[in-house]
Design an enzyme around this catalytic site. Structure first.
Site, mmCIF file in Angstrom:
data_model
loop_
_atom_site.group_PDB
_atom_site.id
_atom_site.type_symbol
_atom_site.label_atom_id
_atom_site.label_comp_id
_atom_site.label_asym_id
_atom_site.label_seq_id
_atom_site.Cartn_x
_atom_site.Cartn_y
_atom_site.Cartn_z
ATOM 1 N N ASP A 68 -10.143 3.110 1.610
ATOM 2 C CA ASP A 68 -10.379 2.743 3.021
ATOM 3 C C ASP A 68 -10.958 3.931 3.785
ATOM 4 O O ASP A 68 -11.697 3.758 4.758
ATOM 5 C CB ASP A 68 -9.068 2.313 3.703
ATOM 6 C CG ASP A 68 -8.633 0.920 3.279
ATOM 7 O OD1 ASP A 68 -9.489 0.120 2.865
ATOM 8 O OD2 ASP A 68 -7.418 0.623 3.365
ATOM 9 N N LYS B 162 0.810 -1.222 0.000
ATOM 10 C CA LYS B 162 0.000 0.000 0.000
ATOM 11 C C LYS B 162 0.847 1.280 0.000
ATOM 12 O O LYS B 162 0.425 2.292 -0.535
ATOM 13 C CB LYS B 162 -0.966 0.010 1.199
ATOM 14 C CG LYS B 162 -2.107 -0.987 1.060
ATOM 15 C CD LYS B 162 -3.113 -0.834 2.187
ATOM 16 C CE LYS B 162 -4.273 -1.781 2.033
ATOM 17 N NZ LYS B 162 -5.362 -1.520 2.981
#
Ligand code: NAP
Length: 283
Positions: free
Chosen positions: A106, A70
């Protein structure tokens, strides 16, 4: 049926064993009758750069990014959305004619978990965040972005909480913030409206693990959120529910971050309930 026009989507990570994303996205593709397929790409760490270059070469339209890439993927992208920059992590890439832009879905995943599933407005509230790892970074930005009034972050390793908080404070100087070690929770619990546990404590298979917060400390004016969704009720949620608090597991975050990624790639939002049924049957 696939043909030469079938568009490719996928997830990169290493290893990929636990990802539910192929199940969810392929279900939506089928339901919507799109000519697409979503695959898993377990890219070895030494080949990450070549892997990202491969998205351009093979015209892979959309990519989810999971652990451990990420953050590591960012230098290989052409552009990073401002929210993803604030989190310092990308979990979704959109490929527009070879131009790769990174997003962090997210952040909206956390917001919709709390606001839609929890029926709780973040604006003006006070939050306690337990844990200062990868998930906590998106939680903090989501809370700040949506107008939280005060935020407390406690972690087993105090320096990590401090570092996280310094980053949030730099980005949102108007919000009151404090960090510290986990044992500080009793005094903070009394003054917050929401607790978000971002630690893996209580996650399967260790489902009997002792929660950070002692059951007696909860009160009934709290929303307690655990990002873990397997089991559906962790030990911390059980204790909080028994004390009269409202509780919520993290399944909604998984669903909503995926819905937002799918929307970025296709312009269409999959229906949340059909995804929820899928995951509930799977775990
Ligand atoms: P991470 O980066 O490894 O961070 C884990 C955090 O938990 C760290 O702050 C760590 O403290 C703390 N921690 C771990 N074990 C602990 C223990 N025994 N006692 C006290 N603190 C402990 O992991 P992550 O990526 O943030 O993920 C955390 C959890 O969130 C996982 O269970 C993951 O499945 C879940 N998650 C759910 C979603 C969703 O969509 N629902 C999305 C992302 C993550 P130290 O800093 O001291 O090591």
């Amino acid at each position: 049926m696939f043909d030469v026009n079938t568009e490719l989507l996928g997830v990169i990570g290493y290893p990929l064993g636990h990802s539910l994303s192929p199940l969810l996205h392929n279900h939506a593709i089928k339901e919507l009758g799109l000519n697409m397929v979503y695959l898993g790409f377990a890219i070895k760490p030494e080949l990450l750069k070549e892997g990202v270059q491969g998205f351009r070469a093979l015209n892979i339209k959309g990519i989810n990014v999971t652990i451990p890439y990420k953050e590591k993927v960012i230098p290989f992208l052409d552009e990073v959305d401002s929210l993803a920059s604030k989190v310092g992590a990308v979990n979704t890439i959109v490929n527009k004619q070879g131009d790769l832009k990174g997003y962090n879905t997210d952040v909206i995943g956390v917001q919709r978990l709390i606001e839609d599933d929890g029926n709780f407005k973040i604006k003006g509230k006070k939050a306690l965040v337990l844990g200062a790892g990868g998930a906590s970074r998106a939680v903090g930005i989501s809370l700040c972005q949506n107008g939280i009034k005060e935020i407390y972050v406690l972690n087993r390793t105090e320096t990590k909480a401090e570092k996280l908080l310094n980053n949030w404070q730099r980005l949102y100087p108007e919000i009151k913030m404090e960090s510290g070690v986990l044992s500080l929770y009793p005094s903070i619990l009394a003054k917050v409206d929401i607790v978000i546990d971002t630690t893996p404590i209580g996650m399967a298979p260790d489902i009997e693990a002792e929660p950070i917060i002692d059951a007696k400390s909860f009160h009934s004016n709290l929303l307690v959120v655990d990002l873990v969704y397997n089991p559906t009720e962790t030990t911390i949620l059980k204790a909080a529910r028994q004390a009269g608090a409202q509780v919520l597991n993290g399944m909604g975050m998984l669903l909503y971050q995926g819905i937002e990624a799918f929307r970025l790639w296709t312009g269409i939002e999959p229906e949340v309930q059909s995804w929820r049924d899928l995951v509930e049957n799977f775990i």
